[in-house]
Design a protein around this motif. Structure first.
Motif, PDB file in Angstrom:
ATOM      1  N   MET A 266       0.872  -1.164   0.000  1.00  0.00           N
ATOM      2  CA  MET A 266       0.000   0.000   0.000  1.00  0.00           C
ATOM      3  C   MET A 266       0.915   1.223   0.000  1.00  0.00           C
ATOM      4  SD  MET A 266      -2.509   1.399   3.003  1.00  0.00           S
ATOM      5  CE  MET A 266      -3.536   2.847   2.704  1.00  0.00           C
ATOM      6  N   ARG A 267       0.653   2.159  -0.906  1.00  0.00           N
ATOM      7  CA  ARG A 267       1.517   3.343  -0.956  1.00  0.00           C
ATOM      8  C   ARG A 267       0.736   4.637  -0.796  1.00  0.00           C
ATOM      9  NH1 ARG A 267       7.025   3.002  -3.843  1.00  0.00           N
ATOM     10  NH2 ARG A 267       7.293   0.828  -4.430  1.00  0.00           N
ATOM     11  N   HIS A 268      -0.556   4.538  -0.497  1.00  0.00           N
ATOM     12  CA  HIS A 268      -1.335   5.786  -0.432  1.00  0.00           C
ATOM     13  C   HIS A 268      -1.819   6.102   0.987  1.00  0.00           C
ATOM     14  CE1 HIS A 268      -4.396   2.655  -1.005  1.00  0.00           C
ATOM     15  NE2 HIS A 268      -5.303   3.509  -0.553  1.00  0.00           N
ATOM     16  N   CYS A 269      -1.194   5.494   1.994  1.00  0.00           N
ATOM     17  CA  CYS A 269      -1.603   5.733   3.390  1.00  0.00           C
ATOM     18  C   CYS A 269      -1.342   7.186   3.784  1.00  0.00           C
ATOM     19  CB  CYS A 269      -0.834   4.803   4.317  1.00  0.00           C
ATOM     20  SG  CYS A 269      -1.189   5.087   6.055  1.00  0.00           S
ATOM     21  N   ARG A 270      -2.260   7.755   4.546  1.00  0.00           N
ATOM     22  CA  ARG A 270      -2.098   9.130   5.006  1.00  0.00           C
ATOM     23  C   ARG A 270      -1.907   9.223   6.512  1.00  0.00           C
ATOM     24  NH1 ARG A 270      -3.328  12.832   0.948  1.00  0.00           N
ATOM     25  NH2 ARG A 270      -3.023  11.726  -0.984  1.00  0.00           N
ATOM     26  N   GLN A 271      -1.673   8.100   7.158  1.00  0.00           N
ATOM     27  CA  GLN A 271      -1.455   8.082   8.610  1.00  0.00           C
ATOM     28  C   GLN A 271      -2.503   8.929   9.330  1.00  0.00           C
ATOM     29  OE1 GLN A 271       3.047   8.594   8.009  1.00  0.00           O
ATOM     30  NE2 GLN A 271       2.961   7.227   9.751  1.00  0.00           N
ATOM     31  N   CYS A 272      -3.730   8.415   9.257  1.00  0.00           N
ATOM     32  CA  CYS A 272      -4.895   9.168   9.726  1.00  0.00           C
ATOM     33  C   CYS A 272      -4.966   9.291  11.242  1.00  0.00           C
ATOM     34  CB  CYS A 272      -6.167   8.466   9.283  1.00  0.00           C
ATOM     35  SG  CYS A 272      -6.149   7.897   7.608  1.00  0.00           S
ATOM     36  N   ARG A 273      -5.704  10.258  11.686  1.00  0.00           N
ATOM     37  CA  ARG A 273      -6.011  10.396  13.108  1.00  0.00           C
ATOM     38  C   ARG A 273      -7.006   9.313  13.516  1.00  0.00           C
ATOM     39  NH1 ARG A 273      -6.347  16.327  14.739  1.00  0.00           N
ATOM     40  NH2 ARG A 273      -7.874  15.512  16.206  1.00  0.00           N
ATOM     41  N   ALA A 274      -7.091   9.070  14.827  1.00  0.00           N
ATOM     42  CA  ALA A 274      -8.058   8.084  15.334  1.00  0.00           C
ATOM     43  C   ALA A 274      -9.485   8.605  15.272  1.00  0.00           C
ATOM     44  CB  ALA A 274      -7.695   7.676  16.759  1.00  0.00           C
ATOM     45  N   ASP A 275      -9.663   9.884  14.879  1.00  0.00           N
ATOM     46  CA  ASP A 275     -11.025  10.411  14.698  1.00  0.00           C
ATOM     47  C   ASP A 275     -11.200  11.030  13.306  1.00  0.00           C
ATOM     48  OD1 ASP A 275      -9.523  12.705  14.918  1.00  0.00           O
ATOM     49  OD2 ASP A 275     -10.600  13.518  16.648  1.00  0.00           O
ATOM     50  N   ALA A 276     -10.422  10.529  12.331  1.00  0.00           N
ATOM     51  CA  ALA A 276     -10.481  11.074  10.967  1.00  0.00           C
ATOM     52  C   ALA A 276     -11.844  10.814  10.333  1.00  0.00           C
ATOM     53  CB  ALA A 276      -9.386  10.429  10.112  1.00  0.00           C
ATOM     54  N   VAL A 277     -12.270  11.744   9.456  1.00  0.00           N
ATOM     55  CA  VAL A 277     -13.539  11.604   8.734  1.00  0.00           C
ATOM     56  C   VAL A 277     -13.332  12.096   7.313  1.00  0.00           C
ATOM     57  CG1 VAL A 277     -15.925  12.429   8.485  1.00  0.00           C
ATOM     58  CG2 VAL A 277     -14.993  12.021  10.787  1.00  0.00           C
ATOM     59  N   GLY A 278     -13.758  11.308   6.325  1.00  0.00           N
ATOM     60  CA  GLY A 278     -13.774  11.807   4.948  1.00  0.00           C
ATOM     61  C   GLY A 278     -12.849  11.033   4.026  1.00  0.00           C
ATOM     62  N   LEU A 279     -12.583  11.626   2.859  1.00  0.00           N
ATOM     63  CA  LEU A 279     -11.663  11.021   1.906  1.00  0.00           C
ATOM     64  C   LEU A 279     -10.260  11.059   2.501  1.00  0.00           C
ATOM     65  CD1 LEU A 279     -12.982  12.801  -1.326  1.00  0.00           C
ATOM     66  CD2 LEU A 279     -13.318  10.388  -0.714  1.00  0.00           C
ATOM     67  N   LEU A 280      -9.422  10.070   2.177  1.00  0.00           N
ATOM     68  CA  LEU A 280      -8.047  10.076   2.675  1.00  0.00           C
ATOM     69  C   LEU A 280      -7.369  11.365   2.222  1.00  0.00           C
ATOM     70  CD1 LEU A 280      -6.666   6.473   2.080  1.00  0.00           C
ATOM     71  CD2 LEU A 280      -8.081   7.348   3.953  1.00  0.00           C
ATOM     72  N   GLY A 281      -6.704  12.022   3.128  1.00  0.00           N
ATOM     73  CA  GLY A 281      -5.985  13.224   2.742  1.00  0.00           C
ATOM     74  C   GLY A 281      -6.834  14.484   2.766  1.00  0.00           C
ATOM     75  N   ALA A 282      -8.116  14.370   3.065  1.00  0.00           N
ATOM     76  CA  ALA A 282      -8.979  15.557   3.172  1.00  0.00           C
ATOM     77  C   ALA A 282      -9.793  15.419   4.446  1.00  0.00           C
ATOM     78  CB  ALA A 282      -9.873  15.674   1.945  1.00  0.00           C
ATOM     79  N   ASP A 283      -9.099  15.467   5.567  1.00  0.00           N
ATOM     80  CA  ASP A 283      -9.755  15.156   6.844  1.00  0.00           C
ATOM     81  C   ASP A 283     -10.793  16.201   7.235  1.00  0.00           C
ATOM     82  OD1 ASP A 283     -10.418  13.897   9.164  1.00  0.00           O
ATOM     83  OD2 ASP A 283      -8.713  14.666  10.301  1.00  0.00           O
ATOM     84  N   ARG A 284     -12.008  15.730   7.494  1.00  0.00           N
ATOM     85  CA  ARG A 284     -13.090  16.613   7.942  1.00  0.00           C
ATOM     86  C   ARG A 284     -13.450  16.350   9.397  1.00  0.00           C
ATOM     87  NH1 ARG A 284     -17.957  16.319   3.763  1.00  0.00           N
ATOM     88  NH2 ARG A 284     -18.716  17.849   5.265  1.00  0.00           N
ATOM     89  N   GLY A 285     -12.548  15.668  10.100  1.00  0.00           N
ATOM     90  CA  GLY A 285     -12.837  15.290  11.485  1.00  0.00           C
ATOM     91  C   GLY A 285     -13.250  16.454  12.370  1.00  0.00           C
ATOM     92  N   GLN A 286     -12.637  17.618  12.120  1.00  0.00           N
ATOM     93  CA  GLN A 286     -12.927  18.771  12.979  1.00  0.00           C
ATOM     94  C   GLN A 286     -14.335  19.339  12.770  1.00  0.00           C
ATOM     95  OE1 GLN A 286     -10.855  19.214  15.568  1.00  0.00           O
ATOM     96  NE2 GLN A 286      -9.963  17.437  14.534  1.00  0.00           N
ATOM     97  N   GLU A 287     -14.991  18.931  11.685  1.00  0.00           N
ATOM     98  CA  GLU A 287     -16.387  19.367  11.481  1.00  0.00           C
ATOM     99  C   GLU A 287     -17.360  18.517  12.280  1.00  0.00           C
ATOM    100  OE1 GLU A 287     -17.520  19.405   7.284  1.00  0.00           O
ATOM    101  OE2 GLU A 287     -15.387  19.682   6.818  1.00  0.00           O
ATOM    102  N   PHE A 288     -16.867  17.414  12.825  1.00  0.00           N
ATOM    103  CA  PHE A 288     -17.800  16.482  13.466  1.00  0.00           C
ATOM    104  C   PHE A 288     -17.384  16.166  14.904  1.00  0.00           C
ATOM    105  CE2 PHE A 288     -18.016  15.651   8.885  1.00  0.00           C
ATOM    106  CZ  PHE A 288     -19.371  15.843   8.661  1.00  0.00           C
ATOM    107  N   THR A 289     -16.874  17.160  15.597  1.00  0.00           N
ATOM    108  CA  THR A 289     -16.582  16.929  17.010  1.00  0.00           C
ATOM    109  C   THR A 289     -17.915  16.889  17.765  1.00  0.00           C
ATOM    110  OG1 THR A 289     -16.242  19.293  17.230  1.00  0.00           O
ATOM    111  CG2 THR A 289     -14.267  17.937  16.970  1.00  0.00           C
TER     112      THR A 289
END
Ligand code: CLF
Ligand code: SF4
Length: 298
Positions: A266-289
């Protein structure tokens, strides 16, 4: 669908943004941070932050109860049409913090039966829960495997907590290794797709990951994701008590190139947060606290 791919596998990966490179342009995942407890210590982990096995370290996710997680998933499912996968990736270990992981999956599956469930773990407690994962139709599991040699493992893991006691040194690493291999074999036997995450630590396990790739390929791993150690003291990541650098982009790519031909990378990992939301690389997690999600009963 690629010609050489089994159609049952294709069905499982075609809308999973991490298991299919293609899918990550069109499908989104969300994480719910319901699992704070962990049963091992990685030298690169600072407990105040998210599990660095799956996530970018230096990030603190908002911890949720399974009930809060359900509400959040319902809101996100309405607002993010590309949502296809619900993952639990910490902030600790999803298989060790099993009650909360299981309760979350069960509640969400009841409300949104077609969402794919995905889990990430260090593997130590995994063999105890493979049967239940299969019962809950979890088709995607990630195990972080940083070594297959306990001598290397002893430089990565100062201790583990297993079977009611603490183990250290080579013995700890040997138990972790055996449980990781057993867990992987059990998942493969049930047809659950397994991705292996490895944290590349220069001078500790970088060369050794070639061996890891062989072992996991032999045991049926579907993908191998080599991630760079992110070691920035300013972000709370550290390596034991001593300074340890992470690899640069060229070193990471050179290792990945050497692994071509082994277990698929796998070469497209974005090392996401444990509360990530959305498409990889376009984190919208902060909209859904939680404070933005209606219906909180205080
Ligand atoms: Fe989440 Fe992980 Fe499932 Fe994906 S993330 S639990 S497999 S749904 Fe994906 Fe993020 Fe990389 Fe993980 S890009 S950190 S590999
Ligand atoms: Fe930290 Fe994750 Fe390692 Fe547990 S498994 S010690 S949470 S990096």
């Amino acid at each position: 669908k690629p010609n050489d791919m089994d159609s049952a596998i294709w069905e499982k990966i075609k809308d999973h943004p991490c298991f299919s490179e293609e899918a990550h342009h069109y499908f989104a995942r969300m994480h719910v941070a319901v699992a704070p407890a962990c049963n091992i210590q990685c030298n690169y982990c600072n407990r105040k932050y998210d599990c660095a096995n799956e996530s970018r370290p230096g990030v603190v996710s908002e911890k949720l109860t399974p009930e809060q997680a359900l509400r959040k998933v319902m809101v996100v499912a309405n607002e993010v049409p590309q949502l296809s996968v619900l993952g639990i990736a910490g902030p600790g270990d999803a298989c060790y913090d099993w009650k909360r992981t299981k309760a979350t999956f069960e509640q969400v599956a009841r409300e949104i039966p077609d969402i794919k469930l995905c889990v990430s773990t260090n593997g130590l407690a995994l063999p105890d829960h493979v049967a239940e994962l299969a019962d809950m139709n979890v088709d995607h599991v990630t195990i972080t495997i940083n070594m297959v040699d306990p001598g290397v493992g002893a430089r990565i893991y100062p201790w583990i907590f297993y079977d009611h006691r603490r183990y250290t040194g080579i013995e700890a690493a040997r138990i972790l290794h055996e449980r990781q291999m057993l867990g992987l074999e059990m998942l493969t036997a049930r047809g659950i797709l397994t991705k292996i995450n490895s944290v590349m630590i220069p001078g500790v396990n970088d060369e050794h990951l070639i061996e890891v790739n062989k072992w996991v390929k032999e045991r049926g791993a579907f993908l191998h994701n080599v991630m760079p150690l992110i070691s920035d003291p300013a972000h709370g990541a550290y390596y034991g008590l001593t300074g340890q650098r992470g690899p640069n982009a060229m070193e990471l790519k050179a290792l990945q190139d050497r692994l071509e031909g082994g277990a698929k990378l796998m070469r497209h990992c974005r090392q996401c947060r444990a509360d990530a939301v959305g498409l990889l690389g376009a984190d919208r997690g902060q909209e859904f606290t939680l404070d933005q999600i209606p219906g909180e009963v205080v």
